[in-house]
Design a protein around this motif. Structure first.
Motif, PDB file in Angstrom:
ATOM      1  N   PRO A   1       0.961  -1.367   0.135  1.00 23.36           N
ATOM      2  CA  PRO A   1      -0.005  -0.032  -0.071  1.00 23.36           C
ATOM      3  C   PRO A   1       1.011   1.269   0.012  1.00 23.36           C
ATOM      4  O   PRO A   1       1.177   1.977   1.085  1.00 23.36           O
ATOM      5  CB  PRO A   1      -0.815  -0.191   1.177  1.00 23.36           C
ATOM      6  CG  PRO A   1      -0.023  -0.876   2.283  1.00 23.36           C
ATOM      7  CD  PRO A   1       0.684  -1.951   1.425  1.00 23.36           C
ATOM      8  N   ARG A   2       1.318   1.678  -1.264  1.00 27.42           N
ATOM      9  CA  ARG A   2       2.132   2.912  -1.329  1.00 27.42           C
ATOM     10  C   ARG A   2       1.690   3.909  -1.844  1.00 27.42           C
ATOM     11  O   ARG A   2       2.448   4.940  -2.188  1.00 27.42           O
ATOM     12  CB  ARG A   2       3.493   2.340  -1.955  1.00 27.42           C
ATOM     13  CG  ARG A   2       4.488   1.357  -1.355  1.00 27.42           C
ATOM     14  CD  ARG A   2       5.639   1.032  -2.176  1.00 27.42           C
ATOM     15  NE  ARG A   2       6.330   2.644  -2.136  1.00 27.42           N
ATOM     16  CZ  ARG A   2       7.192   2.623  -3.172  1.00 27.42           C
ATOM     17  NH1 ARG A   2       7.611   1.673  -4.074  1.00 27.42           N
ATOM     18  NH2 ARG A   2       7.919   3.914  -3.038  1.00 27.42           N
ATOM     19  N   LYS A   3       0.387   3.997  -2.374  1.00 30.99           N
ATOM     20  CA  LYS A   3      -0.208   5.214  -2.890  1.00 30.99           C
ATOM     21  C   LYS A   3      -1.328   5.786  -2.072  1.00 30.99           C
ATOM     22  O   LYS A   3      -2.464   4.777  -1.596  1.00 30.99           O
ATOM     23  CB  LYS A   3      -0.859   4.880  -4.305  1.00 30.99           C
ATOM     24  CG  LYS A   3      -1.629   5.955  -5.052  1.00 30.99           C
ATOM     25  CD  LYS A   3      -1.878   5.361  -6.340  1.00 30.99           C
ATOM     26  CE  LYS A   3      -0.959   4.981  -7.393  1.00 30.99           C
ATOM     27  NZ  LYS A   3      -1.456   4.686  -8.663  1.00 30.99           N
ATOM     28  N   MET A   4      -1.514   7.077  -1.885  1.00 34.43           N
ATOM     29  CA  MET A   4      -2.489   7.463  -1.050  1.00 34.43           C
ATOM     30  C   MET A   4      -3.613   8.087  -1.876  1.00 34.43           C
ATOM     31  O   MET A   4      -3.269   8.672  -2.963  1.00 34.43           O
ATOM     32  CB  MET A   4      -1.887   8.677  -0.153  1.00 34.43           C
ATOM     33  CG  MET A   4      -0.899   8.194   0.875  1.00 34.43           C
ATOM     34  SD  MET A   4      -1.553   7.149   1.878  1.00 34.43           S
ATOM     35  CE  MET A   4      -2.725   7.950   2.823  1.00 34.43           C
ATOM     36  N   VAL A   5      -4.707   7.589  -1.512  1.00 34.65           N
ATOM     37  CA  VAL A   5      -5.956   8.067  -2.378  1.00 34.65           C
ATOM     38  C   VAL A   5      -6.846   8.981  -1.028  1.00 34.65           C
ATOM     39  O   VAL A   5      -7.036   8.684  -0.210  1.00 34.65           O
ATOM     40  CB  VAL A   5      -6.832   6.974  -3.004  1.00 34.65           C
ATOM     41  CG1 VAL A   5      -5.993   6.353  -3.891  1.00 34.65           C
ATOM     42  CG2 VAL A   5      -7.526   6.142  -1.894  1.00 34.65           C
TER      43      VAL A   5
ATOM     44  N   SER B   1      -2.924  12.411  -8.652  1.00 31.05           N
ATOM     45  CA  SER B   1      -2.801  12.757 -10.206  1.00 31.05           C
ATOM     46  C   SER B   1      -4.386  13.140 -10.668  1.00 31.05           C
ATOM     47  O   SER B   1      -4.405  13.758 -11.671  1.00 31.05           O
ATOM     48  CB  SER B   1      -2.327  11.554 -10.664  1.00 31.05           C
ATOM     49  OG  SER B   1      -3.115  10.654 -11.200  1.00 31.05           O
ATOM     50  N   GLY B   2      -5.288  13.010  -9.826  1.00 31.20           N
ATOM     51  CA  GLY B   2      -6.663  13.005 -10.134  1.00 31.20           C
ATOM     52  C   GLY B   2      -7.377  11.896 -10.801  1.00 31.20           C
ATOM     53  O   GLY B   2      -8.541  11.986 -10.945  1.00 31.20           O
ATOM     54  N   LEU B   3      -6.450  10.701 -11.012  1.00 32.59           N
ATOM     55  CA  LEU B   3      -7.006   9.492 -11.466  1.00 32.59           C
ATOM     56  C   LEU B   3      -8.156   8.969 -10.546  1.00 32.59           C
ATOM     57  O   LEU B   3      -7.879   8.760  -9.081  1.00 32.59           O
ATOM     58  CB  LEU B   3      -5.894   8.433 -11.648  1.00 32.59           C
ATOM     59  CG  LEU B   3      -6.202   7.325 -12.807  1.00 32.59           C
ATOM     60  CD1 LEU B   3      -6.345   7.964 -14.168  1.00 32.59           C
ATOM     61  CD2 LEU B   3      -5.043   6.439 -12.666  1.00 32.59           C
ATOM     62  N   VAL B   4      -9.088   8.493 -11.152  1.00 30.07           N
ATOM     63  CA  VAL B   4     -10.407   7.684 -10.382  1.00 30.07           C
ATOM     64  C   VAL B   4      -9.697   6.647  -9.737  1.00 30.07           C
ATOM     65  O   VAL B   4      -9.175   5.543 -10.528  1.00 30.07           O
ATOM     66  CB  VAL B   4     -11.610   7.708 -11.226  1.00 30.07           C
ATOM     67  CG1 VAL B   4     -12.714   6.713 -10.256  1.00 30.07           C
ATOM     68  CG2 VAL B   4     -12.164   8.829 -11.639  1.00 30.07           C
ATOM     69  N   GLN B   5     -10.107   6.267  -7.939  1.00 26.62           N
ATOM     70  CA  GLN B   5      -9.474   5.032  -7.741  1.00 26.62           C
ATOM     71  C   GLN B   5     -10.717   4.292  -7.129  1.00 26.62           C
ATOM     72  O   GLN B   5     -10.568   3.203  -6.889  1.00 26.62           O
ATOM     73  CB  GLN B   5      -8.505   5.431  -6.619  1.00 26.62           C
ATOM     74  CG  GLN B   5      -7.064   5.607  -7.079  1.00 26.62           C
ATOM     75  CD  GLN B   5      -6.417   4.419  -7.307  1.00 26.62           C
ATOM     76  OE1 GLN B   5      -6.538   3.319  -6.607  1.00 26.62           O
ATOM     77  NE2 GLN B   5      -5.460   4.450  -8.343  1.00 26.62           N
ATOM     78  N   ALA B   6     -11.723   4.675  -7.215  1.00 20.59           N
ATOM     79  CA  ALA B   6     -13.044   3.910  -6.748  1.00 20.59           C
ATOM     80  C   ALA B   6     -14.421   4.534  -7.351  1.00 20.59           C
ATOM     81  O   ALA B   6     -14.455   6.103  -7.496  1.00 20.59           O
ATOM     82  CB  ALA B   6     -13.025   4.144  -4.889  1.00 20.59           C
ATOM     83  N   ILE B   7     -15.467   3.903  -7.557  1.00 21.54           N
ATOM     84  CA  ILE B   7     -16.507   4.289  -8.133  1.00 21.54           C
ATOM     85  C   ILE B   7     -17.640   3.705  -7.011  1.00 21.54           C
ATOM     86  O   ILE B   7     -17.433   2.645  -6.791  1.00 21.54           O
ATOM     87  CB  ILE B   7     -16.983   4.058  -9.374  1.00 21.54           C
ATOM     88  CG1 ILE B   7     -16.590   2.503  -9.772  1.00 21.54           C
ATOM     89  CG2 ILE B   7     -15.777   4.819 -10.302  1.00 21.54           C
ATOM     90  CD1 ILE B   7     -16.998   2.480 -11.350  1.00 21.54           C
ATOM     91  N   GLU B   8     -18.981   4.341  -6.920  1.00 16.93           N
ATOM     92  CA  GLU B   8     -19.849   3.575  -6.538  1.00 16.93           C
ATOM     93  C   GLU B   8     -21.234   4.292  -6.779  1.00 16.93           C
ATOM     94  O   GLU B   8     -21.448   5.422  -7.620  1.00 16.93           O
ATOM     95  CB  GLU B   8     -19.846   3.706  -4.848  1.00 16.93           C
ATOM     96  CG  GLU B   8     -20.215   5.119  -4.549  1.00 16.93           C
ATOM     97  CD  GLU B   8     -19.901   5.154  -2.744  1.00 16.93           C
ATOM     98  OE1 GLU B   8     -20.810   5.888  -2.286  1.00 16.93           O
ATOM     99  OE2 GLU B   8     -18.987   4.694  -2.191  1.00 16.93           O
ATOM    100  N   ALA B   9     -22.280   3.382  -6.584  1.00 22.24           N
ATOM    101  CA  ALA B   9     -23.691   3.923  -7.065  1.00 22.24           C
ATOM    102  C   ALA B   9     -24.246   4.624  -5.876  1.00 22.24           C
ATOM    103  O   ALA B   9     -24.107   4.592  -4.892  1.00 22.24           O
ATOM    104  CB  ALA B   9     -24.508   2.498  -7.363  1.00 22.24           C
TER     105      ALA B   9
END
Length: 258
Positions: free
Chosen positions: A168-172, A214-222
């Motif tokens: 786990p090296r990336k922070m979101v 970077s702004g990249l999406v890391q999670a989505i939900e309904a």
């Protein structure tokens, strides 16, 4: 005694055993009954209570091609607490070796799996079943709902170093008030990164609820009360991280009517 919810877990016909083993273990720990599903191993008779659309080595080829000494240096950098670091020294090399030995050798597309999982996602959404998409599973969930993908992420990492690690090296950052934040807690979350594609435009009824720097999406939900969640990282490879295991507990709880 109430039966354990039956949770379908999808994967490829060839390879994918590491992801299956770790995801099935997470589902059992959460109180569910894992059911393996591949194109050649169709869903068994009887209703499923929930669905995990799993990741796939074809989405992230070659990302485990690091030597064990490099992995130890990454552990030192990513686990500052002594107890967590000692646990990581035992856990991550085993996961690294397991993934290397059992990874899918086929790096192209998997048409049969695409068709199977597309049908499973549509059926689950129509029936109101809880769904958790992991990495490739999140991407396919988004596509089924009419969203789009970034086919290659290299352009996002010209100024920000691209992280590729089972650790786990990336922070979101999580969206306040989201289901994801309610499950894991609202603080920024450290995640692993094993992907080379990602969600671009969220599909119908889906919203971005986590992003990396970077702004990249890391999670989505309904939106709404239904459990429909996709994460770009691999929580199954973080069994010692309580916040990540809450994703599986939330899925099983929803599958059991809780």
């Amino acid at each position: 005694m109430r039966p354990r919810p039956r949770i379908g877990i999808t994967g490829p016909d060839r390879g994918g055993l590491a992801a299956w083993i770790m995801t099935a273990r997470a589902i059992r720990r959460a109180g569910g009954r894992p059911v393996r599903i591949t194109p050649a191993r169709h869903p068994p008779r009887g209703r499923l209570d929930g669905l995990v659309i799993g990741g796939g080595a074809d989405v992230d080829p070659g990302l485990y091609g690091q030597d064990p000494l490099h992995l130890m240096r990454e552990i030192d950098a990513s686990e500052p607490a002594t107890g967590q670091r000692l646990l990581a020294y035992m856990l991550y090399p085993l996961l690294w070796l397991l993934r290397r030995l059992l990874r899918t050798k086929h790096h192209g597309g998997d048409r049969a799996r695409d068709l199977l999982e597309t049908e499973l996602i549509r059926r689950a959404l129509a029936d109101g079943l809880p769904v958790l998409g992991i990495c490739r599973g999140m991407q396919l969930l988004n596509v089924v709902q009419g969203g789009s993908l970034h086919q290659d992420l290299e352009g996002f990492y010209r100024e920000i170093p691209r992280v590729r690690s089972i650790l786990p090296r990336k922070m979101v950052t999580l969206a306040p008030g989201s289901r994801l934040a309610a499950l894991t807690g609202p603080a920024p979350l450290a995640v692993n990164a094993l992907h080379h594609q990602a969600v671009d435009r969220p599909g119908r009824g889906l919203h971005a609820v986590a992003r990396e720097p970077s702004g990249l999406v890391q999670a989505i939900e309904a939106s709404g009360p239904r459990f429909v969640l996709g994460v770009q990282w691999h929580p199954e490879y973080l069994p010692q991280k309580v916040r990540h295991q809450r994703l599986f507990r939330g899925l099983v709880r929803a599958a059991g009517g809780g």
